[in-house]
Design a protein around this motif. Sequence first.
Motif, PDB file in Angstrom:
ATOM      1  N   THR A   1       0.825  -1.203   0.000  1.00 12.95           N
ATOM      2  CA  THR A   1       0.000   0.000   0.000  1.00 12.95           C
ATOM      3  C   THR A   1       0.861   1.256   0.000  1.00 12.95           C
ATOM      4  OG1 THR A   1      -1.910  -1.092   1.028  1.00 12.95           O
ATOM      5  CG2 THR A   1      -1.711   1.276   1.359  1.00 12.95           C
ATOM      6  N   MET A   2       1.963   1.234   0.761  1.00 12.51           N
ATOM      7  CA  MET A   2       2.907   2.357   0.740  1.00 12.51           C
ATOM      8  C   MET A   2       3.444   2.578  -0.672  1.00 12.51           C
ATOM      9  SD  MET A   2       4.954   1.313   4.244  1.00 12.51           S
ATOM     10  CE  MET A   2       6.465   2.142   3.780  1.00 12.51           C
ATOM     11  N   ARG A   3       3.811   1.499  -1.338  1.00 16.27           N
ATOM     12  CA  ARG A   3       4.342   1.592  -2.698  1.00 16.27           C
ATOM     13  C   ARG A   3       3.281   2.133  -3.664  1.00 16.27           C
ATOM     14  NH1 ARG A   3       7.035  -4.396  -2.040  1.00 16.27           N
ATOM     15  NH2 ARG A   3       9.130  -3.741  -1.405  1.00 16.27           N
ATOM     16  N   PHE A   4       2.072   1.649  -3.512  1.00 23.53           N
ATOM     17  CA  PHE A   4       0.950   2.066  -4.354  1.00 23.53           C
ATOM     18  C   PHE A   4       0.721   3.568  -4.237  1.00 23.53           C
ATOM     19  CE2 PHE A   4      -3.906   1.740  -4.938  1.00 23.53           C
ATOM     20  CZ  PHE A   4      -3.836   1.647  -6.323  1.00 23.53           C
ATOM     21  N   ARG A   5       0.634   4.044  -3.006  1.00 24.53           N
ATOM     22  CA  ARG A   5       0.399   5.465  -2.770  1.00 24.53           C
ATOM     23  C   ARG A   5       1.568   6.306  -3.282  1.00 24.53           C
ATOM     24  NH1 ARG A   5      -2.103   5.131   3.426  1.00 24.53           N
ATOM     25  NH2 ARG A   5      -4.098   4.172   2.818  1.00 24.53           N
ATOM     26  N   TYR A   6       2.767   5.819  -3.079  1.00 24.62           N
ATOM     27  CA  TYR A   6       3.945   6.555  -3.551  1.00 24.62           C
ATOM     28  C   TYR A   6       3.917   6.716  -5.072  1.00 24.62           C
ATOM     29  CZ  TYR A   6       8.675   7.139  -5.331  1.00 24.62           C
ATOM     30  OH  TYR A   6       9.759   7.565  -6.055  1.00 24.62           O
ATOM     31  N   LEU A   7       3.633   5.644  -5.785  1.00 22.27           N
ATOM     32  CA  LEU A   7       3.662   5.705  -7.243  1.00 22.27           C
ATOM     33  C   LEU A   7       2.556   6.608  -7.793  1.00 22.27           C
ATOM     34  CD1 LEU A   7       4.507   1.978  -7.972  1.00 22.27           C
ATOM     35  CD2 LEU A   7       5.971   3.956  -8.448  1.00 22.27           C
ATOM     36  N   ILE A   8       1.379   6.580  -7.187  1.00 19.08           N
ATOM     37  CA  ILE A   8       0.313   7.491  -7.602  1.00 19.08           C
ATOM     38  C   ILE A   8       0.725   8.933  -7.317  1.00 19.08           C
ATOM     39  CG2 ILE A   8      -2.083   8.208  -7.188  1.00 19.08           C
ATOM     40  CD1 ILE A   8      -2.700   5.243  -6.586  1.00 19.08           C
ATOM     41  N   SER A   9       1.355   9.155  -6.162  1.00 25.42           N
ATOM     42  CA  SER A   9       1.795  10.510  -5.818  1.00 25.42           C
ATOM     43  C   SER A   9       2.827  11.027  -6.802  1.00 25.42           C
ATOM     44  CB  SER A   9       2.370  10.544  -4.397  1.00 25.42           C
ATOM     45  OG  SER A   9       3.692  10.020  -4.342  1.00 25.42           O
TER      46      SER A   9
ATOM     47  N   CYS B   1      -6.777  17.097 -13.152  1.00 24.94           N
ATOM     48  CA  CYS B   1      -5.309  17.109 -13.219  1.00 24.94           C
ATOM     49  C   CYS B   1      -4.714  16.158 -14.249  1.00 24.94           C
ATOM     50  CB  CYS B   1      -4.739  16.776 -11.838  1.00 24.94           C
ATOM     51  SG  CYS B   1      -5.231  17.944 -10.567  1.00 24.94           S
ATOM     52  N   GLY B   2      -5.530  15.573 -15.079  1.00 23.76           N
ATOM     53  CA  GLY B   2      -5.005  14.676 -16.094  1.00 23.76           C
ATOM     54  C   GLY B   2      -5.359  13.236 -15.799  1.00 23.76           C
ATOM     55  N   GLU B   3      -5.868  12.565 -16.786  1.00 28.00           N
ATOM     56  CA  GLU B   3      -6.392  11.214 -16.585  1.00 28.00           C
ATOM     57  C   GLU B   3      -5.277  10.188 -16.461  1.00 28.00           C
ATOM     58  OE1 GLU B   3      -9.648   8.129 -18.559  1.00 28.00           O
ATOM     59  OE2 GLU B   3      -9.082   9.985 -19.586  1.00 28.00           O
ATOM     60  N   LEU B   4      -5.452   9.287 -15.494  1.00 30.86           N
ATOM     61  CA  LEU B   4      -4.576   8.134 -15.351  1.00 30.86           C
ATOM     62  C   LEU B   4      -5.210   7.008 -16.163  1.00 30.86           C
ATOM     63  CD1 LEU B   4      -2.028   7.135 -13.810  1.00 30.86           C
ATOM     64  CD2 LEU B   4      -3.543   6.413 -11.969  1.00 30.86           C
ATOM     65  N   VAL B   5      -4.691   6.764 -17.358  1.00 28.77           N
ATOM     66  CA  VAL B   5      -5.325   5.809 -18.269  1.00 28.77           C
ATOM     67  C   VAL B   5      -4.989   4.384 -17.855  1.00 28.77           C
ATOM     68  CG1 VAL B   5      -5.317   7.462 -20.166  1.00 28.77           C
ATOM     69  CG2 VAL B   5      -3.387   5.895 -19.903  1.00 28.77           C
ATOM     70  N   ASP B   6      -5.707   3.420 -18.461  1.00 27.03           N
ATOM     71  CA  ASP B   6      -5.570   2.023 -18.062  1.00 27.03           C
ATOM     72  C   ASP B   6      -4.138   1.526 -18.185  1.00 27.03           C
ATOM     73  OD1 ASP B   6      -8.210   1.852 -17.383  1.00 27.03           O
ATOM     74  OD2 ASP B   6      -8.845   0.880 -19.245  1.00 27.03           O
ATOM     75  N   SER B   7      -3.443   1.925 -19.251  1.00 27.29           N
ATOM     76  CA  SER B   7      -2.067   1.446 -19.423  1.00 27.29           C
ATOM     77  C   SER B   7      -1.164   1.935 -18.299  1.00 27.29           C
ATOM     78  CB  SER B   7      -1.514   1.897 -20.777  1.00 27.29           C
ATOM     79  OG  SER B   7      -1.466   3.310 -20.854  1.00 27.29           O
ATOM     80  N   GLN B   8      -1.408   3.147 -17.838  1.00 28.81           N
ATOM     81  CA  GLN B   8      -0.614   3.679 -16.728  1.00 28.81           C
ATOM     82  C   GLN B   8      -0.978   3.013 -15.409  1.00 28.81           C
ATOM     83  OE1 GLN B   8      -1.899   7.590 -17.719  1.00 28.81           O
ATOM     84  NE2 GLN B   8       0.055   8.225 -18.598  1.00 28.81           N
ATOM     85  N   LYS B   9      -2.258   2.693 -15.248  1.00 30.41           N
ATOM     86  CA  LYS B   9      -2.674   1.942 -14.067  1.00 30.41           C
ATOM     87  C   LYS B   9      -1.991   0.584 -14.040  1.00 30.41           C
ATOM     88  CE  LYS B   9      -7.258   3.956 -13.223  1.00 30.41           C
ATOM     89  NZ  LYS B   9      -8.713   3.676 -13.135  1.00 30.41           N
ATOM     90  N   LYS B  10      -1.962  -0.077 -15.197  1.00 34.27           N
ATOM     91  CA  LYS B  10      -1.319  -1.391 -15.274  1.00 34.27           C
ATOM     92  C   LYS B  10       0.168  -1.287 -14.947  1.00 34.27           C
ATOM     93  CE  LYS B  10      -4.919  -3.826 -16.454  1.00 34.27           C
ATOM     94  NZ  LYS B  10      -5.498  -4.804 -15.481  1.00 34.27           N
ATOM     95  N   GLU B  11       0.798  -0.207 -15.383  1.00 29.21           N
ATOM     96  CA  GLU B  11       2.218  -0.018 -15.095  1.00 29.21           C
ATOM     97  C   GLU B  11       2.444   0.170 -13.597  1.00 29.21           C
ATOM     98  OE1 GLU B  11       5.908   2.993 -16.267  1.00 29.21           O
ATOM     99  OE2 GLU B  11       3.999   3.104 -17.350  1.00 29.21           O
ATOM    100  N   ILE B  12       1.580   0.948 -12.945  1.00 29.53           N
ATOM    101  CA  ILE B  12       1.689   1.126 -11.499  1.00 29.53           C
ATOM    102  C   ILE B  12       1.463  -0.198 -10.782  1.00 29.53           C
ATOM    103  CG2 ILE B  12       0.533   2.160  -9.488  1.00 29.53           C
ATOM    104  CD1 ILE B  12       0.183   4.702 -11.166  1.00 29.53           C
TER     105      ILE B  12
END
Length: 316
Positions: free
Chosen positions: A153-161, A204-215
């Motif tokens: 969860t820490m990693r997830f939040r960091y990458l989104i940030s 602030c700009g869409e996080l598209v599916d490909s970027q979600k998959k990368e995260i």
Amino acid sequence: MQENFLHKKVTIIGTGMVGMSYAYALTIKGFVRELGLINRTPERAQGEAMDLCHCLPFVEPMDIKAGGYEMCRDAQIVVITAGAAQREGETRLDLLHKNAGIIQDIVPRVLEQNPNPILLIASNPVDVLTYVALKVSGLPSSRVIGSGTVLDTMRFRYLISQYYNVDARNVHGYILGEHGDSEVPVWSRVNIAGIPLSEYCMMCGELVDSQKKEIESDVRNAAYHVIQKKDSTYYAIGLALVRITQAILMNQQSVLTVGTLVNGEYGIKDVCLSLPCVVGSNGISQVLANPMQQNEVEALQNSAAVLRKALDSIGW
């Protein structure tokens, strides 16, 4: 709320890189008054205790000692980090057979000295070993806690940030399920400063599916990448353990994605995996089964099935 413990004691079993990263961070944080170190090689624990004691002129007062299982007496929390470490090319579940036996040996020895501790399990595969520790100990499930997906969860939040260039502390979202390859990112519940991600994207700009998959991939494979480059991971899990410890010893009633026995949430039973849990001085006081999208529920059920298969393979 129960009053805070006046005498805060933690005992760590296993003084490898994870155990000592945790111990060092605890020393710096300063909210523990007594720290016990146990290792299968006593000299290693003694050396680590000496090294930490040399830090004491610069931190809050602490009593740091190494010894045998008598170190578990009077400890509010006994943290188990002992076990074979994950190596390059191994999954966490590959460690199962090695480390289940170690947990079965350690837990009764802890309870001989301290019949009612909170057990915090960090050894991998942590979800399976949390279940084994729970069954071997006979303690209430509220008092046997896995480090679970707190780190994920820490990693997830960091990458989104990083994507949105905001403080990671203002990103809220969870990785649930197994601490491993079947873990589940719950995108439907992500928010930034209270704004649902879908709404934040419009501003602030869409996080598209490909970027979600990368995260998702970066979170899921983070340990493999770190191990490939430096042999093992320890700093981040050390701080994740500190966060759980602080919630318990300070009775913070914090919501953390720790590993716990699941008894019916999302149609899942009789495995330990990570869900958002309220954590305080008595361990886990509540499991929060928040609404999720159907595909996320199905992914969580699949994660539970992976863990149940692993438990079946060792007779649990």
